[in-house]
Scaffold this active site. Structure first.
Site, PDB file in Angstrom:
ATOM      1  CB  SER A  50      -0.947  -0.051   1.204  1.00 19.45           C
ATOM      2  OG  SER A  50      -1.962   0.908   1.085  1.00 19.45           O
ATOM      3  CG  ASP A 195      -4.318  -1.638   0.358  1.00 18.99           C
ATOM      4  OD1 ASP A 195      -3.392  -2.332   0.807  1.00 18.99           O
ATOM      5  OD2 ASP A 195      -4.431  -0.425   0.586  1.00 18.99           O
TER       6      ASP A 195
END
Length: 351
Positions: A50, A195
């Site tokens: 991320s 993610d």
């Protein structure tokens, strides 16, 4: 010794590891007496998830004029958050209204985020990164983890190579915050990705496994792992609120709980692994002790909260000044002992 740098996910809280990286790079320059020293010079392998994946790509992105040198300093990498954080996490009135009532849909305009990434990375490819890395995401259709590996992009060509802007978009497609990232490899293979924080908020364990797999003779006692976190959340959630809220309304809270739990679990496992090998000093993790001074949300990117994040990052640097100095000295001494042939050189032949 194989040296790994790992950077956690955490949205706008990426400012915190960003500031630690700036401090470490400054120390490396002073200790080595080399004003051009960069983070990328002192680690053999990088892992990011991320916001940590974005920082990893920035640190490893090659200069257009000198492909073996980084395009961005640690300070320039941090500036992405300081200069564009509020822009990326800016919610329209309509989206705020939908979010208030727990309605589905992304909170933020992905196109704005994608434009920022495009301006930073342009047409740079995963295969062009200066050092090998692993960046995590999750394929929602195949229901399996997806790792962006620079080494695969080199050895397997376009089918496993991607534009860096797409890698960053995919690894940071946090559920409910941004839409699922529908990206394509250079061979035009489609990937619908979320993610990487849904399973590896702390990617340090992934980096460790990747290095031991690549070097069959490498054991944990020959690995140095420096892990940067974005802070452990101690925020509690009210039982009655959870019970009465709609399913969609509590999704951000569930994402927060899940990501925090995954990061803590990885840290615990790594502590035990290095302890069992009698190499506790080879695993160093730095993150803020408390997030009470800031708004903890991944998207809490108001100008006032960014200022608070900078203050927290500065305090974290101060509290770990001696540790960062020791790391810098160790990395410089280790580099002097390293032979001219660098790890992963076998990949460079495949370029």
């Amino acid at each position: 010794m194989k040296k790994i740098l790992s950077i956690d996910g955490g949205g706008i809280r990426g400012i915190i590891p960003g500031m630690l990286l700036v401090a470490l790079e400054d120390k490396l320059k002073r200790e080595s007496k080399n004003p051009n020293a960069a983070i990328v010079d002192y680690f053999d392998f990088f892992a990011g998830t991320s916001t940590g994946g974005i920082l990893t790509c920035l640190l490893l992105c090659p200069s257009e004029d000198h492909p073996t040198r980084p395009r961005f300093s640690a300070k320039a990498a941090l500036d992405l958050y300081l200069e564009h954080g509020n822009e990326i996490f800016k919610m329209s009135f309509f989206k705020r209204l939908r979010a208030k009532f727990g309605l589905a849909g992304e909170r933020y305009n992905s196109a704005i985020f994608e434009n920022v990434l495009h301006n930073y990375f342009n047409e740079t490819k995963l295969s062009q990164l200066i050092k090998p890395c692993i960046i995590s995401s999750y394929n929602i259709e195949l229901r399996k983890t997806h790792f962006f590996r620079q080494q695969n992009a080199i050895s397997r060509g376009d089918s496993r190579d991607f534009y860096l802007r797409d890698v960053c978009r995919a690894t940071s497609a946090a559920p409910t915050y941004f839409s699922v990232a529908e990206i394509h490899s250079l061979a035009n293979v489609r990937y619908p990705l979320l993610d990487g924080g849904v399973f590896a908020t702390n990617p340090a364990l992934s980096g460790l496994i990747e290095v031991t797999k690549a070097f069959n003779q490498t054991r944990i006692n020959d690995i140095y792992l420096f892990s940067l976190g974005t802070g452990r959340s101690r925020k509690s959630y009210d039982y009655d609120h959870f019970k009465k809220s709609s399913a969609m309304a509590i999704v951000p809270a569930l994402v927060d709980i899940m990501m925090s739990g995954v990061a803590e679990t990885s840290d615990f496992f790594l502590q035990q692994l290095f302890h069992s090998a009698g190499k506790e000093k080879n695993y160093i993790r730095i993150e803020p002790r408390s997030l009470e001074s800031i708004k903890e949300g991944l998207d809490a990117a108001s100008p006032s909260n960014i200022e608070k994040l900078v203050a927290l990052g500065d305090r974290t640097v101060s509290e770990n000044e001696d540790t960062l100095s020791q790391i810098a000295k160790f990395l410089i001494e280790e580099q002097k002992r390293t032979s001219s042939k660098m790890p992963w050189d076998f990949l460079r032949v495949a370029r």
